[in-house]
Design an enzyme around this catalytic site. Structure first.
Site, mmCIF file in Angstrom:
data_model
loop_
_atom_site.group_PDB
_atom_site.id
_atom_site.type_symbol
_atom_site.label_atom_id
_atom_site.label_comp_id
_atom_site.label_asym_id
_atom_site.label_seq_id
_atom_site.Cartn_x
_atom_site.Cartn_y
_atom_site.Cartn_z
ATOM 1 N N HIS A 44 0.844 -1.209 0.000
ATOM 2 C CA HIS A 44 0.000 0.000 0.000
ATOM 3 C C HIS A 44 0.871 1.246 0.000
ATOM 4 C CE1 HIS A 44 -3.806 -1.933 0.390
ATOM 5 N NE2 HIS A 44 -3.427 -2.602 1.472
ATOM 6 N N ARG A 87 -2.256 -5.388 -15.623
ATOM 7 C CA ARG A 87 -2.048 -6.303 -14.485
ATOM 8 C C ARG A 87 -3.317 -6.302 -13.637
ATOM 9 N NH1 ARG A 87 3.534 -3.915 -14.466
ATOM 10 N NH2 ARG A 87 5.032 -5.631 -14.402
ATOM 11 N N ARG A 142 -4.243 -9.303 -18.661
ATOM 12 C CA ARG A 142 -3.609 -10.498 -18.097
ATOM 13 C C ARG A 142 -4.491 -11.040 -16.982
ATOM 14 N NH1 ARG A 142 2.276 -10.231 -15.484
ATOM 15 N NH2 ARG A 142 1.159 -9.323 -13.734
ATOM 16 N N GLU A 159 7.728 -16.296 -19.175
ATOM 17 C CA GLU A 159 8.470 -15.761 -18.027
ATOM 18 C C GLU A 159 9.051 -16.868 -17.172
ATOM 19 O OE1 GLU A 159 5.832 -13.235 -15.758
ATOM 20 O OE2 GLU A 159 4.151 -14.605 -15.953
ATOM 21 N N ASN A 219 10.845 -9.585 -16.117
ATOM 22 C CA ASN A 219 11.035 -9.406 -14.666
ATOM 23 C C ASN A 219 11.134 -10.769 -13.993
ATOM 24 O OD1 ASN A 219 10.530 -6.796 -15.374
ATOM 25 N ND2 ASN A 219 8.478 -6.719 -14.508
ATOM 26 N N ASP A 220 10.218 -11.654 -14.375
ATOM 27 C CA ASP A 220 10.263 -12.998 -13.802
ATOM 28 C C ASP A 220 11.268 -13.880 -14.512
ATOM 29 O OD1 ASP A 220 8.569 -13.266 -11.539
ATOM 30 O OD2 ASP A 220 6.860 -12.889 -12.844
ATOM 31 N N ARG A 227 13.764 -11.547 -7.528
ATOM 32 C CA ARG A 227 13.710 -10.179 -8.064
ATOM 33 C C ARG A 227 13.470 -9.122 -6.991
ATOM 34 N NH1 ARG A 227 8.060 -10.416 -11.561
ATOM 35 N NH2 ARG A 227 7.610 -8.278 -10.996
ATOM 36 N N CYS A 261 7.169 -7.289 -22.254
ATOM 37 C CA CYS A 261 6.483 -6.344 -21.351
ATOM 38 C C CYS A 261 7.199 -6.221 -20.007
ATOM 39 C CB CYS A 261 5.021 -6.722 -21.168
ATOM 40 S SG CYS A 261 4.785 -8.334 -20.409
HETATM 41 C C1 PEP Z 1 7.277 -9.826 -15.795
HETATM 42 O O1 PEP Z 1 7.426 -10.795 -15.055
HETATM 43 O O2 PEP Z 1 8.172 -9.354 -16.520
HETATM 44 C C2 PEP Z 1 5.986 -9.117 -15.835
HETATM 45 C C3 PEP Z 1 5.768 -8.173 -16.713
HETATM 46 O O3 PEP Z 1 5.052 -9.464 -14.922
HETATM 47 P P1 PEP Z 1 5.069 -9.013 -13.384
HETATM 48 O O4 PEP Z 1 6.130 -7.962 -13.226
HETATM 49 O O5 PEP Z 1 3.712 -8.510 -13.094
HETATM 50 O O6 PEP Z 1 5.388 -10.298 -12.684
HETATM 51 MG MG MG Z 2 5.735 -11.805 -14.166
#
Ligand code: PEP
Ligand code: MG
Length: 604
Positions: free
Chosen positions: A192, A299, A335, A434, A457-458, A468, A505
């Site tokens: 939050h 998201r 998503r 991912e 990111n994942d 991460r 993304c």
């Molecule tokens: C990712 O994993 O790159 C992604 C865009 O999803 P999130 O950051 O929501 O896990």
């Molecule tokens: Mg992800």
């Protein structure tokens, strides 16, 4: 040259700030404890009640500020905190501590806060629910001890707020105009507190272990919310450099803005679709849809996280429809729910897991709790009647999962048709790539999906076995690792071979040199946070496709992260973008230290 004191953390909200720090001791280090005589017990209880009353008032004030400036939904956390404060059982508990142990109110409240904490540790609460329960009682403790805010209220100086934990109370500790930035030792990117910091536009960095022990009230610090760094005691030279960067940043943003409305096409006419990642309805007001090719990642979990129970089909339908209508005919990529790991719902408790990133999250939950998926797909399909939409599945690891979703999807579609809903025939379904297994079997899966989007990111965390969100291993979370590039290249090749659209993304696509590299690899779209749109667009418009291919080829030929970074930095030089920005600015959006200078992370 003065010793640099740059501490590397996790970026939560972008921007640069420089100023004196004010450490908010929401958990006072020393809470005085004294014995209370029997005749003084009623007075102590009266003090407690008065403090609870003042705390409730204070929470109401914060609630009003947030409601006025951001919206009712974000303000709801403070109303929840006020409700928690009213719990009669807790009152009875604290008052009986005062009565039975004959201790002062401060000490009893502190004991209560400790209890919340230890209960949550035993219960495996690594997500911060404890903060929700103990936070309002910390405000009571503040009210009992008072001095901190009183001292701060005597001046109108602007400060960088520093705290042990990024909570809503910390972010709203002072009036908005007095806050330059917020830094905290701990706190989730999606907590939050983080949501509020982003909404208020405060640069914000977390994941700074032991920071508070190195700060003094009033000490000057600079905060880089893009890179996730904090510099302690910058000297005059550092300050001059920082202010110059700030100016260049402003100039660059206004110059880039001039290109915002033009198409993202290379000099030789090759188009890279440029889409945006959005997390909440509020994000829709931060960019002009006409400057984008659509939403590349909605998201949806954030719509769920902002509530106290699962949103109904009707509620979801209305929200998705709003996004679609706002995008005015541009595709919205929705998503499905990606909860678990660092994204938790307070009303849907997932089991305690030792490795939540490897556990029950994303599509795994949707496939086990298929009613959740059905409701979401019904809402999404109904909304798709109002404009183009694609469905994107998170955390796919195998073709079986895709087939299972198709079964559910077809069932939902039939049911809606039977109920008389008019649903477009073609609502593409794609997958997030991912997880390494999805990269390896993509040539099998690709025939059964309509598009792919790489979630770097994942993907980076799973490829490199590096959490991460764990600041202790952030040095190892390296988006330029050659393995990451090889995986990306493999995805682009498999998609091209199948003639399916593919995009990236993950955050790394927001770095413009990386975006060019992705274009060169064969990706046809990137999806980035709205604030980086014009930067990426400018770079695409300044380059040729041939150059982009060369960047990709050279980067893929490198065997080290350092080598990959050299290629990307070279690409920037060639683009002559250095006139527009400070050296380093463009590197700020990248996950790892892009200049590879580990000395810069010195932390003593
Ligand atoms: C990712 O994993 O790159 C992604 C865009 O999803 P999130 O950051 O929501 O896990
Ligand atoms: Mg992800």
């Amino acid at each position: 040259m003065a010793q640099m004191r740059i501490v590397k953390g996790v970026p939560v909200a972008p921007g640069l700030a420089l100023g004196p720090v004010h450490v908010v001791h929401t958990t006072p280090h020393v809470v005085p404890t004294w014995s209370v005589s029997e005749e003084d017990v009623p007075r102590e209880i009266a003090r407690l009640r008065e403090a609870v009353h003042l705390a409730a008032e204070d929470l109401r004030r914060r609630e009003r500020v947030v409601a006025d400036e951001i919206g009712e939904r974000d303000a709801a956390i403070f109303s929840l905190h006020r409700t928690i404060l009213q719990d009669p059982a807790t009152h009875k508990d604290v008052e009986s501590m005062i009565r039975e142990q004959r201790i002062n109110a401060e000490s009893a409240v502190q004991t209560l806060i400790e209890r919340f904490k230890s209960l949550s540790v035993k219960g495996g609460d690594t997500r911060g629910y404890a903060a929700d329960f103990s936070d309002p009682w910390r405000v009571v403790l503040d009210a009992l001890m008072r001095h901190e805010r009183e001292v701060m209220e005597q001046t109108d100086e602007q400060v960088v707020i520093a705290a042990a934990e990024l909570t809503p109370q910390v972010v709203t500790f002072l009036q908005r105009e007095r806050v330059l930035a917020v830094v905290a030792e701990t706190g989730g990117r999606f907590s939050h507190g983080a949501v509020l910091a982003r909404s208020f536009g405060f640069p914000c960095v977390v994941g700074l272990p032991n920071l508070l022990s190195r700060l003094e009230q009033g000490m000057r610090i600079s905060v880089d919310g893009d890179a996730g760094t904090v510099q302690l005691r910058p000297d005059q030279q550092d300050i001059d450099r920082f202010l110059a960067r700030l100016e260049r940043r402003k100039a660059r943003l206004s110059k880039l803005g001039l290109h915002a409305g033009l198409p993202p096409e290379t000099v030789d006419g090759h188009r890279l679709s440029l889409m945006v990642n959005i997390e909440s309805i509020r994000d829709l007001d931060t960019f002009d849809p006409a400057h984008t090719d659509g939403v590349g990642l909605l998201r949806t979990e954030f719509l769920y996280m902002e509530r106290t129970q699962f949103p109904s089909e009707e509620e979801q339908y209305r929200l998705y429809r709003r996004v679609i209508e706002r995008m005015g005919g541009r595709t919205v990529t929705l998503r499905t729910l990606d909860i678990g790991n660092d994204k938790q719902l307070s009303y849907f408790k997932t089991p305690k897991e030792n490795n939540p990133a490897l556990g029950w999250r994303g599509l795994r939950i949707s496939l086990e709790w298929q009613d959740l998926l059905r409701v979401q797909l019904r809402a999404a399909l109904r909304a798709s009647a109002h404009g183009p939409m694609r469905i994107l599945l998170p955390m796919v690891t195998s073709i079986e999962e895709v087939r299972e979703v198709h079964r559910v999807f077809d069932g939902v579609r039939r049911q809606l048709a039977d109920q008389g809903f008019e649903i477009p025939v073609d609502v593409p379904v794609g997958i997030m790539v991912e997880v390494p297994s999805a990269v390896l079997v993509l040539h099998h899966i690709i025939g059964e999906v309509d598009f792919v989007s790489v979630g770097t990111n994942d993907l980076v965390q799973y490829l490199l076995a590096t959490d991460r969100d764990n600041p202790w291993v952030s040095r190892l979370y390296d988006v330029h690792h050659p393995a990451v590039l090889i995986a990306l290249d493999q995805v682009a090749r498999a998609s091209r071979a199948a003639g399916k659209p593919c995009s990236v993304c993950g955050e790394m696509a927001g770095d413009y040199a990386t975006a060019l590299m992705l274009l060169g690899m064969g990706f046809d779209a990137v999806s980035v946070v709205p604030s980086l749109l014009s930067e990426v667009k400018f770079a695409v418009r300044e380059s040729t496709f041939v150059e982009a291919q060369e960047i990709a080829r050279n980067a893929l030929a490198e065997s080290t992260s350092e080598g990959v970074r050299r290629v990307l930095i070279g690409a920037r030089d060639r683009l002559h973008m250095r006139q527009l920005e400070a050296r380093g600015d463009s590197e700020l959006t990248l996950g790892a230290d892009t200049n590879g200078d580990s000395k810069k992370r010195e932390s003593n």
